[in-house]
Design a protein around this motif. Structure first.
Motif, PDB file in Angstrom:
ATOM      1  N   THR A 144      -5.641   2.888  -1.276  1.00 54.20           N
ATOM      2  CA  THR A 144      -4.934   3.484  -2.413  1.00 54.20           C
ATOM      3  C   THR A 144      -5.894   4.209  -3.342  1.00 54.20           C
ATOM      4  N   GLY A 151      -5.786  -2.530   1.344  1.00 58.97           N
ATOM      5  CA  GLY A 151      -4.794  -1.702   0.668  1.00 58.97           C
ATOM      6  C   GLY A 151      -5.303  -1.111  -0.626  1.00 58.97           C
ATOM      7  N   THR A 169       0.827  -1.205   0.000  1.00 57.58           N
ATOM      8  CA  THR A 169       0.000   0.000   0.000  1.00 57.58           C
ATOM      9  C   THR A 169       0.862   1.254   0.000  1.00 57.58           C
TER      10      THR A 169
END
Length: 277
Positions: free
Chosen positions: A148, A144, A63
């Motif tokens: 993101t 993650g 991430t």
């Protein structure tokens, strides 16, 4: 106590299974082979609990890597289609790091360490082993990927309205990349080579997925179409438009699903091939 003489078995007279077991001369029948869905659920839960502690730090690295790439690209890309490509590619890169890179390493080490022999002794279908491990690794990519995508949308001022499409992009992209990663790990003759192939695959996902396709040379742009994660990136990038073309999004997801089925089938074949050697 049985009244059948001991010589009866030798003369061709059938002996009851219970008597055969009492004398120690018979072999107990094997348990029936487990069905696919219950076996898949068992393997998935086992892999999820085994990898929870060791994979969380690596997920943080994946991430952080994707967010860092978007921050760097912010100085080069201002907005428009290029910004959408960067955010979508960075989000799917988290999936590639875990489902492709780490899964290739896992199956490479499993094959080298004799772990496949353990699975081969269990009444579990090969597809359940591959799908269970792939699903467990892909599950770690969900937090993650969401972080993101949200961070990239805020950074490039993209709408957050249609980020629910991640519910389809993550599992379909994860299946395609996890199948490829498992196949690389199972077909590589040494675990070091499996690690190398997984890292090369992740590097391809980084370069061909994050960079805007309009800036790629024509031969590399054609190679980008062969990457399984490309269609997940395209589907996510289209949803950042003010008025998304949902038919094109559905087509990209359909292609991604088809690639996932093929890659998981290849991984299952590679598992059978590696398990009998």
């Amino acid at each position: 106590m049985s009244i059948v003489p001991a010589q009866a078995g030798a003369r061709g007279v059938p002996v009851a299974a219970g008597e055969r077991g009492e004398r120690g001369g018979g072999v107990a029948p094997l348990a029936p082979r487990a069905r696919l869905l219950p076996a898949l659920d068992a393997v998935y839960r086992a892999q999820l609990s085994r990898a929870r502690v060791s994979r969380i730090p690596l997920l943080f690295v994946a991430t952080f890597q994707s967010v860092g790439i978007m921050v760097l690209m912010r100085g080069v890309v201002d907005g428009g289609s290029e910004a959408r490509a960067v955010v979508a590619g960075s989000a799917v890169l988290v999936v590639a790091f875990v489902a492709l890179n780490l899964l290739a390493q896992y199956f490479g080490q499993l094959r080298a360490g004799g772990g496949l022999d353990h699975y081969a002794t269990l009444p579990v279908p090969p597809a359940a082993v591959v799908l269970g491990a792939a699903g467990a690794y892909a599950s770690f990519t969900v937090p993650g990927t969401v972080v993101t995508a949200v961070a990239g949308s805020l950074l490039f001022q993209l709408p957050l309205t249609h980020l629910w499409i991640l519910a389809a992009v993550v599992p379909l992209s994860g299946a395609a990349l996890a199948g490829l990663g498992a196949a690389l790990g199972l077909l590589a003759p040494r675990p070091e080579l499996a690690t190398l192939l997984g890292q090369l695959g992740m590097s391809a996902a980084l370069l061909l997925g994050v960079l805007p396709p309009d800036r790629l040379p024509v031969p590399i742009a054609y190679a980008r179409e062969l990457l399984p994660s490309t269609y997940g990136v395209e589907a996510l990038a289209r949803t950042f438009d003010p008025h998304p073309d949902w038919s094109a999004v559905a087509l990209d997801l359909t292609v991604c699903a088809a690639v996932g089925v093929v890659s998981l089938a290849v991984a299952t074949w590679a598992y059978r091939r590696a398990a009998v050697r």
